[in-house]
Design a protein around this motif. Structure first.
Motif, mmCIF file in Angstrom:
data_model
loop_
_atom_site.group_PDB
_atom_site.id
_atom_site.type_symbol
_atom_site.label_atom_id
_atom_site.label_comp_id
_atom_site.label_asym_id
_atom_site.label_seq_id
_atom_site.Cartn_x
_atom_site.Cartn_y
_atom_site.Cartn_z
ATOM 1 N N ILE A 204 0.871 -1.175 0.000
ATOM 2 C CA ILE A 204 0.000 0.000 0.000
ATOM 3 C C ILE A 204 0.906 1.222 0.000
ATOM 4 O O ILE A 204 1.762 1.370 0.873
ATOM 5 N N CYS A 205 0.738 2.094 -0.986
ATOM 6 C CA CYS A 205 1.648 3.221 -1.141
ATOM 7 C C CYS A 205 0.905 4.448 -1.656
ATOM 8 O O CYS A 205 -0.315 4.453 -1.814
ATOM 9 N N GLY A 206 1.678 5.500 -1.918
ATOM 10 C CA GLY A 206 1.150 6.737 -2.481
ATOM 11 C C GLY A 206 2.104 7.236 -3.537
ATOM 12 O O GLY A 206 2.441 6.528 -4.463
ATOM 13 N N HIS A 207 2.535 8.490 -3.415
ATOM 14 C CA HIS A 207 3.602 9.131 -4.177
ATOM 15 C C HIS A 207 3.216 9.576 -5.588
ATOM 16 O O HIS A 207 3.473 10.722 -5.945
ATOM 17 N N ILE A 208 2.636 8.717 -6.408
ATOM 18 C CA ILE A 208 2.429 9.084 -7.821
ATOM 19 C C ILE A 208 1.059 9.701 -8.088
ATOM 20 O O ILE A 208 0.720 9.977 -9.244
ATOM 21 N N HIS A 209 0.252 9.900 -7.043
ATOM 22 C CA HIS A 209 -1.043 10.583 -7.182
ATOM 23 C C HIS A 209 -1.971 9.879 -8.169
ATOM 24 O O HIS A 209 -2.692 10.539 -8.930
ATOM 25 N N LYS A 210 -1.967 8.580 -8.130
ATOM 26 C CA LYS A 210 -2.884 7.818 -8.987
ATOM 27 C C LYS A 210 -3.415 6.624 -8.198
ATOM 28 O O LYS A 210 -2.697 5.654 -7.981
ATOM 29 N N ALA A 211 -4.667 6.721 -7.773
ATOM 30 C CA ALA A 211 -5.278 5.628 -7.029
ATOM 31 C C ALA A 211 -5.431 4.410 -7.940
ATOM 32 O O ALA A 211 -5.881 4.529 -9.077
ATOM 33 N N GLU A 212 -5.055 3.268 -7.397
ATOM 34 C CA GLU A 212 -5.092 2.039 -8.209
ATOM 35 C C GLU A 212 -5.079 0.841 -7.287
ATOM 36 O O GLU A 212 -4.457 0.874 -6.214
ATOM 37 N N ASP A 224 -3.251 4.597 -2.617
ATOM 38 C CA ASP A 224 -4.407 5.310 -2.067
ATOM 39 C C ASP A 224 -4.687 6.643 -2.749
ATOM 40 O O ASP A 224 -5.649 7.324 -2.428
ATOM 41 N N GLY A 225 -3.842 7.042 -3.721
ATOM 42 C CA GLY A 225 -4.109 8.256 -4.478
ATOM 43 C C GLY A 225 -3.600 9.508 -3.792
ATOM 44 O O GLY A 225 -2.469 9.532 -3.294
ATOM 45 N N ASP A 226 -4.416 10.555 -3.713
ATOM 46 C CA ASP A 226 -3.945 11.842 -3.207
ATOM 47 C C ASP A 226 -5.131 12.743 -2.887
ATOM 48 O O ASP A 226 -6.286 12.400 -3.143
ATOM 49 N N TRP A 227 -4.786 13.937 -2.334
ATOM 50 C CA TRP A 227 -5.801 14.950 -2.020
ATOM 51 C C TRP A 227 -5.466 16.284 -2.665
ATOM 52 O O TRP A 227 -5.763 17.349 -2.122
ATOM 53 N N VAL A 228 -4.845 16.226 -3.848
ATOM 54 C CA VAL A 228 -4.682 17.411 -4.675
ATOM 55 C C VAL A 228 -5.275 17.199 -6.067
ATOM 56 O O VAL A 228 -5.629 18.164 -6.740
ATOM 57 N N GLU A 229 -5.381 15.948 -6.483
ATOM 58 C CA GLU A 229 -5.945 15.654 -7.795
ATOM 59 C C GLU A 229 -7.229 14.838 -7.662
ATOM 60 O O GLU A 229 -8.326 15.347 -7.864
ATOM 61 N N SER A 230 -7.061 13.565 -7.301
ATOM 62 C CA SER A 230 -8.205 12.653 -7.351
ATOM 63 C C SER A 230 -9.051 12.651 -6.094
ATOM 64 O O SER A 230 -10.211 12.249 -6.123
ATOM 65 N N CYS A 231 -8.488 13.091 -4.953
ATOM 66 C CA CYS A 231 -9.199 13.106 -3.663
ATOM 67 C C CYS A 231 -9.741 11.710 -3.338
ATOM 68 O O CYS A 231 -10.950 11.466 -3.315
ATOM 69 N N THR A 232 -8.809 10.798 -3.091
ATOM 70 C CA THR A 232 -9.144 9.397 -2.862
ATOM 71 C C THR A 232 -8.496 8.879 -1.590
ATOM 72 O O THR A 232 -7.522 9.448 -1.099
ATOM 73 N N ALA A 233 -9.029 7.786 -1.092
ATOM 74 C CA ALA A 233 -8.471 7.098 0.070
ATOM 75 C C ALA A 233 -8.642 5.602 -0.140
ATOM 76 O O ALA A 233 -9.544 5.158 -0.871
ATOM 77 N N LEU A 234 -7.788 4.829 0.508
ATOM 78 C CA LEU A 234 -7.929 3.376 0.532
ATOM 79 C C LEU A 234 -8.467 2.996 1.901
ATOM 80 O O LEU A 234 -7.988 3.507 2.915
ATOM 81 N N VAL A 235 -9.459 2.119 1.936
ATOM 82 C CA VAL A 235 -10.033 1.708 3.217
ATOM 83 C C VAL A 235 -10.058 0.186 3.301
ATOM 84 O O VAL A 235 -10.147 -0.512 2.288
ATOM 85 N N GLU A 236 -9.936 -0.302 4.535
ATOM 86 C CA GLU A 236 -10.091 -1.739 4.796
ATOM 87 C C GLU A 236 -11.392 -1.955 5.561
ATOM 88 O O GLU A 236 -11.610 -1.365 6.619
ATOM 89 N N HIS A 237 -12.245 -2.807 5.014
ATOM 90 C CA HIS A 237 -13.483 -3.172 5.691
ATOM 91 C C HIS A 237 -13.163 -4.185 6.794
ATOM 92 O O HIS A 237 -12.058 -4.721 6.879
#
Length: 278
Positions: A204-212, A224-237
């Protein structure tokens, strides 16, 4: 469950690349996310504060301060907050192992999900050849990127005025550039290989601003993406299932504006009680 109804409850939440201290940071969307989400563990996966930008001048509006205060309040209320610094906040790497306001700073971490799977959590900049081998080029690229983000901010102010939702111009341009796509693919492969080398089930990582989230040769790669472009988060149920939340799509500016107006009358964070006199 509707994003407008009640708080969403997760076992763990992963966010990164907030870039507090820059004009591109979508702090209002992030504050809305924090208000609507509850979790047992919060991972801050790097580039939370943009130290690179702050070296050239301080820009710190109240909304950025609110983000910091709300995260610290989560830690005080019992949420396990683990901070894995990135390249833009790499000064924090000098304090790995230190507890700050209930937040644990760590170079990387191993997260064990509810289903027993183990994930390496890291920012990912060490697998970016430009960042590690040509720092001057990384600074130049960062300047160009912030210029695009400034255009993105103006563009979305206009969209908001006409009643449209958030849309990332910078993310759109990224997926249209062939070299950017190749860089992303190389990065994902390198990070997944590190997870395989460490004997875990995924990364689980970040850095490249692309949630995938996808499997690469038997290893789960999750960004998990970012909060300047896609505004995304990764969550565990609570069953161990991972999911990417695209908060900008789940919420609308009209909803956030209503929440902000309500907060102006009745703040959602009650003041901490004063300690009793001895």
């Amino acid at each position: 469950m509707s994003a407008d109804s009640a708080a969403r409850r997760y076992r763990a939440v992963f966010i990164s690349d907030i870039h507090l201290g820059t004009r591109g940071c979508q702090a209002e969307l992030l504050l809305d996310f924090i208000r609507m989400v509850e979790c047992d563990t919060l991972y801050l996966v790097g580039d939370i504060i943009d130290g690179w930008k702050m070296k050239s001048g301080l820009w710190w509006p109240q909304s950025h301060n609110d983000v910091v205060q709300k995260i610290l309040r989560m830690a005080r209320k019992g949420v396990n907050v683990i901070y894995v610094p990135g390249n833009h906040d790499d000064v924090a790497r000098d304090y790995c192992g230190v507890h700050f306001g209930g937040v644990v700073i760590s170079r990387d971490a191993i997260h064990q999900a509810a289903d027993g799977k183990r994930y390496l959590v890291l920012h990912g900049d060490e697998f970016d050849g430009v960042t590690t081998n040509a720092r001057w080029l990384a600074f130049l690229g960062d300047w160009a990127y912030r210029t695009v983000l400034a255009l993105n901010t103006v563009f979305n102010l206009a969209r908001r005025r006409f009643g449209f939702g958030y849309w990332s111009l910078s993310a759109f341009l990224k997926v249209k550039v062939k070299n950017a796509l190749q860089f992303i693919e190389n990065f994902e492969t390198a990070v997944a290989e590190e997870a395989r080398r460490r004997g875990v089930d995924g990364v689980i990582c970040g850095h490249i601003h692309k949630a995938e989230m996808r499997e690469i040769d038997g290893v789960l790669y999750a960004n998990d993406g970012d909060w300047v472009e896609s505004c995304t988060a990764l969550v565990e149920h609570f069953d161990g299932r991972l999911e990417i939340l695209e908060w900008a799509k789940l919420r609308s500016w009209s909803v956030i504006d209503r929440m902000r107006a309500k907060d102006a009358v009745e703040p959602d964070v009650a003041p901490e009680p004063e300690p009793a006199a001895a």
